[in-house]
Design a protein around this motif. Structure first.
Motif, PDB file in Angstrom:
ATOM      1  N   THR A 215       0.863  -1.269   0.242  1.00 52.54           N
ATOM      2  CA  THR A 215      -0.249   0.029  -0.040  1.00 52.54           C
ATOM      3  C   THR A 215       0.838   1.487   0.014  1.00 52.54           C
ATOM      4  O   THR A 215       0.563   2.149  -0.792  1.00 52.54           O
ATOM      5  CB  THR A 215      -0.931  -0.105   1.126  1.00 52.54           C
ATOM      6  OG1 THR A 215      -1.666  -1.201   1.266  1.00 52.54           O
ATOM      7  CG2 THR A 215      -1.757   1.234   1.086  1.00 52.54           C
ATOM      8  N   VAL A 216       1.977   1.348   0.722  1.00 48.42           N
ATOM      9  CA  VAL A 216       2.727   2.395   0.819  1.00 48.42           C
ATOM     10  C   VAL A 216       3.567   2.637  -0.505  1.00 48.42           C
ATOM     11  O   VAL A 216       3.454   3.826  -0.784  1.00 48.42           O
ATOM     12  CB  VAL A 216       3.592   2.316   2.077  1.00 48.42           C
ATOM     13  CG1 VAL A 216       4.617   3.438   2.137  1.00 48.42           C
ATOM     14  CG2 VAL A 216       3.050   2.267   3.325  1.00 48.42           C
ATOM     15  N   ALA A 217       3.865   1.490  -0.943  1.00 41.98           N
ATOM     16  CA  ALA A 217       4.671   1.584  -2.274  1.00 41.98           C
ATOM     17  C   ALA A 217       3.821   2.101  -3.454  1.00 41.98           C
ATOM     18  O   ALA A 217       4.203   2.886  -4.343  1.00 41.98           O
ATOM     19  CB  ALA A 217       5.444   0.326  -2.572  1.00 41.98           C
ATOM     20  N   ASN A 233      -9.406  -9.003  -5.823  1.00 47.33           N
ATOM     21  CA  ASN A 233      -9.839  -9.300  -4.420  1.00 47.33           C
ATOM     22  C   ASN A 233      -8.542  -8.519  -3.559  1.00 47.33           C
ATOM     23  O   ASN A 233      -8.110  -9.195  -2.509  1.00 47.33           O
ATOM     24  CB  ASN A 233      -9.756 -10.803  -4.208  1.00 47.33           C
ATOM     25  CG  ASN A 233     -10.965 -11.106  -5.116  1.00 47.33           C
ATOM     26  OD1 ASN A 233     -12.123 -10.580  -5.191  1.00 47.33           O
ATOM     27  ND2 ASN A 233     -10.695 -12.527  -5.433  1.00 47.33           N
ATOM     28  N   GLU A 234      -7.711  -7.567  -4.005  1.00 52.26           N
ATOM     29  CA  GLU A 234      -6.756  -6.895  -3.122  1.00 52.26           C
ATOM     30  C   GLU A 234      -7.466  -5.893  -2.126  1.00 52.26           C
ATOM     31  O   GLU A 234      -8.209  -5.174  -2.522  1.00 52.26           O
ATOM     32  CB  GLU A 234      -5.829  -6.249  -4.294  1.00 52.26           C
ATOM     33  CG  GLU A 234      -4.614  -5.569  -3.481  1.00 52.26           C
ATOM     34  CD  GLU A 234      -3.754  -4.906  -4.414  1.00 52.26           C
ATOM     35  OE1 GLU A 234      -2.914  -4.034  -3.789  1.00 52.26           O
ATOM     36  OE2 GLU A 234      -3.954  -4.993  -5.560  1.00 52.26           O
TER      37      GLU A 234
END
Length: 343
Positions: A215-217, A233-234
């Motif tokens: 998520t941060v990347a 489905n992420e």
């Protein structure tokens, strides 16, 4: 001779005031020489509990404790006689828990496993290039490095790159990396959790850490993750708004006092439930100023404004008249009408 007699008399008087080292007790003291503790189980005389009684009792118990200490084997250390105390029998309570041993750093643990021992190095070392002794650290070390590396080779793939500046940058990165590792060792020794930065540790990484790193990347791009593709489905990690770039956080409103809240509610109520107010006096005076014709026929009322008729305009629109035409004839000399007809 007189002086010697006086000295002997003073010694005899001093020895008379000194108490004996032999103390008799009905019950022997329960002594713990390891903690220098003595417990007196004899009954106290409640009728004579004064300062002198307590002072003498304390003196006798301390004398018994020292008598037992002098029975231990003695030794001399720098002109002082010492005894080695046995292991304590009584466990004294502690305010704080026993401090834990300091955790080893990664390098200390590696050196321990490999059997590397730290050796004390000399402050100076011989430099074969400069042909002199150079200190291992300090400003003189940096000056010696400048004298030794006054010219650097430029690689063929980067002919216009400043090698001196590159060397300084590499050293600064190395120092920053060592400082980060030092802070991590301190946090690890004090059992402090290090904040997450989207960095994965392959040895101790969970699925939550992997989700946080992804998520941060994705949010670290120029578009703040707007055009990044998602897997089916992420799910995005939760609770990482403080370290995720571009995440808008709701600002908490300041607390509202009771008076301010009531004032705002009254203003809102007056806006939502507003009713037109009828001024009867103004309506009567306006009705009185109208003429009889205007009262009978409201359509003939005249209002002031811009338009034809000396600044007055009637309620019905006026029809404009076209200018009269000359029937296509032009007057000439002799009154004859010749010429072309205008259209």
């Amino acid at each position: 001779m007189v002086v010697l007699n006086e000295i002997l008399e003073k010694i005899e008087k001093g020895t008379q005031n000194v108490a004996s080292i032999t103390v008799n007790k009905h019950l022997e003291l329960d002594l713990d020489l390891g903690t220098l503790l003595g417990v007196d189980l004899n009954i106290l005389d409640k009728n004579s509990l004064d300062n002198d009684y307590l002072r003498n009792l304390t003196r006798d118990n301390v004398q018994l404790l020292f008598n037992k200490l002098w029975e231990l084997p003695t030794d001399r250390v720098e002109e002082a006689i010492v005894v080695e105390l046995p292991s304590p029998l009584f466990k004294l309570p502690r305010i704080k828990p026993v401090p834990k041993p300091k955790a080893l750093t990664k390098w200390q643990q590696f050196a321990k496993e490999k059997g590397i021992q730290k050796k004390k190095k000399a402050k100076l070392t011989w430099d074969d290039q400069l042909k002199k002794w150079v200190p291992r650290f300090g400003f003189k070390k940096a000056k010696a490095e400048m004298d030794k590396n006054w010219v650097l080779e430029v690689p063929a793939n980067a002919p216009f790159e400043d090698q001196f500046e590159k060397k300084i940058t590499v050293k600064a990165e190395r120092v920053a990396k060592n400082e980060l590792q030092r802070l991590r060792n301190i946090a690890k020794s004090k059992d402090i959790k290090i904040p997450r930065f989207g960095i994965l540790n392959p040895e101790k990484s969970t699925s939550k850490d992997l989700q946080t790193a992804i998520t941060v990347a994705k949010s670290s791009t120029a578009s703040v993750g707007k055009f990044q593709q998602k897997l089916p489905n992420e799910k995005e990690a939760r609770g990482i708004a403080t370290i995720t770039p571009g995440v808008s956080r709701k600002r908490k409103l300041p607390p509202v006092s009771g008076d301010e809240k009531n004032t705002n509610l009254n203003i809102l109520d007056s806006i939502l439930h507003k009713r037109p107010k009828l001024d009867i006096e103004q309506a009567v005076s306006r009705r009185h100023n109208l003429t009889e014709a205007q009262k009978d026929n409201p359509e003939k009322r005249i209002r002031k404004g811009k338009g034809p008729g000396k600044g007055k305009m009637s309620s019905k629109p006026s029809k404009s008249k076209k200018p009269a035409s000359g029937k296509g004839q032009r007057k000439g000399k002799g009154g004859g009408g010749g010429g072309r007809k205008r259209r």
